[in-house]
Scaffold this motif. Structure first.
Motif, PDB file in Angstrom:
ATOM      1  N   LEU A  79     -10.763 -19.113  -7.711  1.00  0.00           N
ATOM      2  CA  LEU A  79      -9.511 -18.384  -7.974  1.00  0.00           C
ATOM      3  C   LEU A  79      -9.672 -16.875  -7.826  1.00  0.00           C
ATOM      4  O   LEU A  79      -8.720 -16.126  -8.013  1.00  0.00           O
ATOM      5  CB  LEU A  79      -9.020 -18.695  -9.394  1.00  0.00           C
ATOM      6  CG  LEU A  79      -8.448 -20.089  -9.605  1.00  0.00           C
ATOM      7  CD1 LEU A  79      -8.161 -20.315 -11.088  1.00  0.00           C
ATOM      8  CD2 LEU A  79      -7.175 -20.301  -8.792  1.00  0.00           C
ATOM      9  N   GLY A  80     -10.904 -16.451  -7.503  1.00  0.00           N
ATOM     10  CA  GLY A  80     -11.105 -15.019  -7.322  1.00  0.00           C
ATOM     11  C   GLY A  80     -11.217 -14.262  -8.622  1.00  0.00           C
ATOM     12  O   GLY A  80     -11.012 -13.043  -8.666  1.00  0.00           O
ATOM     13  N   LEU A  81     -11.573 -14.973  -9.705  1.00  0.00           N
ATOM     14  CA  LEU A  81     -11.627 -14.324 -11.011  1.00  0.00           C
ATOM     15  C   LEU A  81     -13.041 -13.841 -11.347  1.00  0.00           C
ATOM     16  O   LEU A  81     -13.307 -13.450 -12.489  1.00  0.00           O
ATOM     17  CB  LEU A  81     -11.139 -15.296 -12.096  1.00  0.00           C
ATOM     18  CG  LEU A  81      -9.730 -15.832 -11.874  1.00  0.00           C
ATOM     19  CD1 LEU A  81      -9.345 -16.774 -13.010  1.00  0.00           C
ATOM     20  CD2 LEU A  81      -8.714 -14.695 -11.779  1.00  0.00           C
ATOM     21  N   ASP A  82     -13.924 -13.845 -10.349  1.00  0.00           N
ATOM     22  CA  ASP A  82     -15.299 -13.412 -10.584  1.00  0.00           C
ATOM     23  C   ASP A  82     -15.486 -11.937 -10.226  1.00  0.00           C
ATOM     24  O   ASP A  82     -16.595 -11.464 -10.062  1.00  0.00           O
ATOM     25  CB  ASP A  82     -16.280 -14.284  -9.783  1.00  0.00           C
ATOM     26  CG  ASP A  82     -15.941 -14.285  -8.285  1.00  0.00           C
ATOM     27  OD1 ASP A  82     -16.827 -14.638  -7.491  1.00  0.00           O
ATOM     28  OD2 ASP A  82     -14.797 -13.961  -7.929  1.00  0.00           O
ATOM     29  N   TYR A  85      -9.928  -6.417 -10.252  1.00  0.00           N
ATOM     30  CA  TYR A  85      -8.942  -5.908  -9.302  1.00  0.00           C
ATOM     31  C   TYR A  85      -8.266  -4.703  -9.908  1.00  0.00           C
ATOM     32  O   TYR A  85      -7.748  -4.787 -11.026  1.00  0.00           O
ATOM     33  CB  TYR A  85      -7.860  -6.957  -9.016  1.00  0.00           C
ATOM     34  CG  TYR A  85      -8.367  -8.217  -8.383  1.00  0.00           C
ATOM     35  CD1 TYR A  85      -8.831  -9.275  -9.170  1.00  0.00           C
ATOM     36  CD2 TYR A  85      -8.399  -8.360  -6.998  1.00  0.00           C
ATOM     37  CE1 TYR A  85      -9.311 -10.429  -8.590  1.00  0.00           C
ATOM     38  CE2 TYR A  85      -8.884  -9.525  -6.410  1.00  0.00           C
ATOM     39  CZ  TYR A  85      -9.340 -10.546  -7.211  1.00  0.00           C
ATOM     40  OH  TYR A  85      -9.814 -11.691  -6.633  1.00  0.00           O
ATOM     41  N   ASN A 101       0.498  -4.811 -21.354  1.00  0.00           N
ATOM     42  CA  ASN A 101      -0.074  -5.120 -22.660  1.00  0.00           C
ATOM     43  C   ASN A 101      -0.764  -6.471 -22.729  1.00  0.00           C
ATOM     44  O   ASN A 101      -1.429  -6.779 -23.707  1.00  0.00           O
ATOM     45  CB  ASN A 101       1.038  -5.137 -23.715  1.00  0.00           C
ATOM     46  CG  ASN A 101       1.162  -3.812 -24.414  1.00  0.00           C
ATOM     47  OD1 ASN A 101       0.177  -3.148 -24.678  1.00  0.00           O
ATOM     48  ND2 ASN A 101       2.383  -3.432 -24.724  1.00  0.00           N
ATOM     49  N   TYR A 102      -0.560  -7.299 -21.715  1.00  0.00           N
ATOM     50  CA  TYR A 102      -1.029  -8.673 -21.803  1.00  0.00           C
ATOM     51  C   TYR A 102      -2.537  -8.710 -21.620  1.00  0.00           C
ATOM     52  O   TYR A 102      -3.046  -8.593 -20.518  1.00  0.00           O
ATOM     53  CB  TYR A 102      -0.326  -9.523 -20.748  1.00  0.00           C
ATOM     54  CG  TYR A 102      -0.494 -11.001 -20.956  1.00  0.00           C
ATOM     55  CD1 TYR A 102      -1.465 -11.720 -20.276  1.00  0.00           C
ATOM     56  CD2 TYR A 102       0.330 -11.697 -21.849  1.00  0.00           C
ATOM     57  CE1 TYR A 102      -1.625 -13.080 -20.469  1.00  0.00           C
ATOM     58  CE2 TYR A 102       0.186 -13.060 -22.047  1.00  0.00           C
ATOM     59  CZ  TYR A 102      -0.796 -13.750 -21.353  1.00  0.00           C
ATOM     60  OH  TYR A 102      -0.949 -15.094 -21.549  1.00  0.00           O
ATOM     61  N   PHE A 105      -4.571 -10.849 -18.936  1.00  0.00           N
ATOM     62  CA  PHE A 105      -4.753 -10.446 -17.545  1.00  0.00           C
ATOM     63  C   PHE A 105      -5.968  -9.539 -17.418  1.00  0.00           C
ATOM     64  O   PHE A 105      -6.754  -9.651 -16.482  1.00  0.00           O
ATOM     65  CB  PHE A 105      -3.523  -9.712 -17.014  1.00  0.00           C
ATOM     66  CG  PHE A 105      -2.270 -10.528 -17.033  1.00  0.00           C
ATOM     67  CD1 PHE A 105      -1.039  -9.918 -17.220  1.00  0.00           C
ATOM     68  CD2 PHE A 105      -2.290 -11.898 -16.853  1.00  0.00           C
ATOM     69  CE1 PHE A 105       0.136 -10.657 -17.231  1.00  0.00           C
ATOM     70  CE2 PHE A 105      -1.123 -12.649 -16.876  1.00  0.00           C
ATOM     71  CZ  PHE A 105       0.093 -12.017 -17.072  1.00  0.00           C
ATOM     72  N   ALA A 108      -9.102 -11.378 -17.504  1.00  0.00           N
ATOM     73  CA  ALA A 108      -9.339 -12.121 -16.259  1.00  0.00           C
ATOM     74  C   ALA A 108      -9.747 -11.200 -15.113  1.00  0.00           C
ATOM     75  O   ALA A 108     -10.015 -11.669 -14.010  1.00  0.00           O
ATOM     76  CB  ALA A 108      -8.082 -12.893 -15.879  1.00  0.00           C
ATOM     77  N   PHE A 110      -7.999  -8.216 -14.116  1.00  0.00           N
ATOM     78  CA  PHE A 110      -6.938  -7.415 -13.512  1.00  0.00           C
ATOM     79  C   PHE A 110      -6.741  -6.156 -14.348  1.00  0.00           C
ATOM     80  O   PHE A 110      -6.141  -6.191 -15.415  1.00  0.00           O
ATOM     81  CB  PHE A 110      -5.638  -8.226 -13.433  1.00  0.00           C
ATOM     82  CG  PHE A 110      -5.784  -9.461 -12.600  1.00  0.00           C
ATOM     83  CD1 PHE A 110      -6.237 -10.646 -13.166  1.00  0.00           C
ATOM     84  CD2 PHE A 110      -5.496  -9.431 -11.241  1.00  0.00           C
ATOM     85  CE1 PHE A 110      -6.406 -11.795 -12.392  1.00  0.00           C
ATOM     86  CE2 PHE A 110      -5.662 -10.573 -10.460  1.00  0.00           C
ATOM     87  CZ  PHE A 110      -6.115 -11.750 -11.031  1.00  0.00           C
ATOM     88  N   ILE A 149      -3.843  -4.520  -6.023  1.00  0.00           N
ATOM     89  CA  ILE A 149      -2.700  -5.333  -6.453  1.00  0.00           C
ATOM     90  C   ILE A 149      -1.603  -4.458  -7.035  1.00  0.00           C
ATOM     91  O   ILE A 149      -1.861  -3.621  -7.909  1.00  0.00           O
ATOM     92  CB  ILE A 149      -3.136  -6.387  -7.483  1.00  0.00           C
ATOM     93  CG1 ILE A 149      -4.058  -7.411  -6.808  1.00  0.00           C
ATOM     94  CG2 ILE A 149      -1.922  -7.100  -8.092  1.00  0.00           C
ATOM     95  CD1 ILE A 149      -4.543  -8.512  -7.746  1.00  0.00           C
ATOM     96  N   GLY A 174      -2.071  -7.405  -2.337  1.00  0.00           N
ATOM     97  CA  GLY A 174      -1.270  -8.449  -2.966  1.00  0.00           C
ATOM     98  C   GLY A 174      -0.233  -7.851  -3.887  1.00  0.00           C
ATOM     99  O   GLY A 174      -0.484  -6.852  -4.561  1.00  0.00           O
ATOM    100  N   TRP A 176       2.582  -8.779  -6.945  1.00  0.00           N
ATOM    101  CA  TRP A 176       3.102  -9.725  -7.921  1.00  0.00           C
ATOM    102  C   TRP A 176       4.497  -9.228  -8.275  1.00  0.00           C
ATOM    103  O   TRP A 176       4.643  -8.180  -8.902  1.00  0.00           O
ATOM    104  CB  TRP A 176       2.195  -9.746  -9.147  1.00  0.00           C
ATOM    105  CG  TRP A 176       2.318 -10.968 -10.006  1.00  0.00           C
ATOM    106  CD1 TRP A 176       2.733 -12.209  -9.612  1.00  0.00           C
ATOM    107  CD2 TRP A 176       2.013 -11.053 -11.390  1.00  0.00           C
ATOM    108  NE1 TRP A 176       2.693 -13.065 -10.670  1.00  0.00           N
ATOM    109  CE2 TRP A 176       2.251 -12.398 -11.782  1.00  0.00           C
ATOM    110  CE3 TRP A 176       1.563 -10.159 -12.359  1.00  0.00           C
ATOM    111  CZ2 TRP A 176       2.047 -12.855 -13.075  1.00  0.00           C
ATOM    112  CZ3 TRP A 176       1.363 -10.610 -13.661  1.00  0.00           C
ATOM    113  CH2 TRP A 176       1.611 -11.948 -14.010  1.00  0.00           C
TER     114      TRP A 176
END
Lengths: 215, 215
Positions: A79-82, A85, A101-102, A105, A108, A110, A149, A174, A176
């Motif tokens: 998933l590209g989470l290694d 970004y 604030n999340y 993310f 993970a 980001f 991103i 990318g 979102w």
């Protein structure tokens, strides 16, 4: 087009679900799971799970099941989470601030480096150490910080203008997009849309049309 | 199970897209559109659109195309947007406030009567005339106001507790869930999940795996 890029969207969208379930197992200290147990947990058949994962390599062992930590790591890698970004958010109202604030993310990978807005009342404020800057400064900021991103949380009428700045920066790979608008971008930029209206109207469809919800 | 309830989810999820495009045409003063034009606008084939709509009745005319206002109204009706829904939001952080502030939902008939939280710093505040109340008062509020839709914007660890209150109220028919958790609810309550993590991780999948986005 390389192999992983040809995997169907339906399969791709299941991967984050596997990642979530495996993460929850890890949190509970469970490090081994059989195909049947994983099937029961996710709601997908053991065969479906096996097929999905086979797109990316061999996982699990006959008679053993899956090593949770290893599979979690592998799916995270797919998933590209290694990696991290660099990210910016355009549109600093409630929704943009909610995304900034999340913590999930950020955990993970980001990293929101800045928010942007055109509203002078918001410019200069800080959301958990992250500053809201003037959107006129966004293109340069993206270049200076190699931002890959871009997140759009503006009203729909501003979304394409923001996308255009992302395109001009020649850094954004990318987008979102939370605005209910179809963005026009070159094909080398991926766009993932979050259509909140469409989700809510799906709910009202079921309330309207399915007697089981109205008895 | 009645006919509309048996329509596939894939078709159902296209309906809000038609609704959005038709609304945009109306805003531009366009009141007639051919099958080809609608196909070009939506990205779906004329045949797909016709098939989708045929689940709900006959629309459009050979040689004429579609009357935009009429079709918009009909699709809106199918989506259950021809009435209002009393709604509450549990979880009054940024995300809950973002949902409460989103005028598009209110315009579509989803009236947020109250937000709820357990944080004393938030209780008593107002978001655009809508009060944040103590979550201990939520069940009674739902009964007193015949609230049919509950929105969950709490952290995932609180989501099931909120769902349990919704169930106990015997009024909530549909739940719009933003928490990354699978809710356990009786089958007469519809749940629509918004999985933001999964959406973002789909984006990172493409960035990681598709060379076209990395050239």
């Amino acid at each position: 087009m390389n192999r992983e890029c040809k995997v169907s969207l339906t399969v791709i969208r299941r991967l984050p679900k596997y990642y979530r379930y495996l993460g929850e197992l890890l949190n509970k200290g469970i490090n081994r799971i059989s195909s049947q147990e994983l099937s029961k947990l996710t709601g997908f058949t053991a065969s479906q799970i096996r097929q999905d994962l086979n797109n990316f390599g061999g996982f699990g062992q006959q008679g053993y099941g899956y090593n949770v930590e290893e599979l979690h790591r592998q799916v995270g890698k797919i998933l590209g989470l290694d990696r991290d970004y660099n990210t910016v958010i355009a549109g600093s109202g409630n929704l943009g601030q909610a995304v900034a604030n999340y913590k999930g993310f950020e955990d993970a990978g980001f990293k929101v480096l800045s928010l942007f807005d055109k509203n002078p009342k918001l410019i200069g404020l800080k959301i958990r150490e992250v500053e809201i800057r003037d959107v006129d400064l966004m293109e340069q900021f993206i270049r200076d910080n190699d931002v890959e991103i871009g997140i759009i949380t503006t009203p729909k009428e501003n979304a394409q203008d923001i996308a255009d700045i992302f395109i001009k920066s020649e850094r954004i790979k990318g987008i979102w997009n939370f605005a209910p608008a179809d963005l026009k971008v070159p094909e080398h930029i991926v766009v993932e849309n979050v259509h909140l209206n469409e989700s809510l109207f799906t709910l009202s469809y079921f309330l309207k049309n399915c007697d089981i919800y109205n008895s």
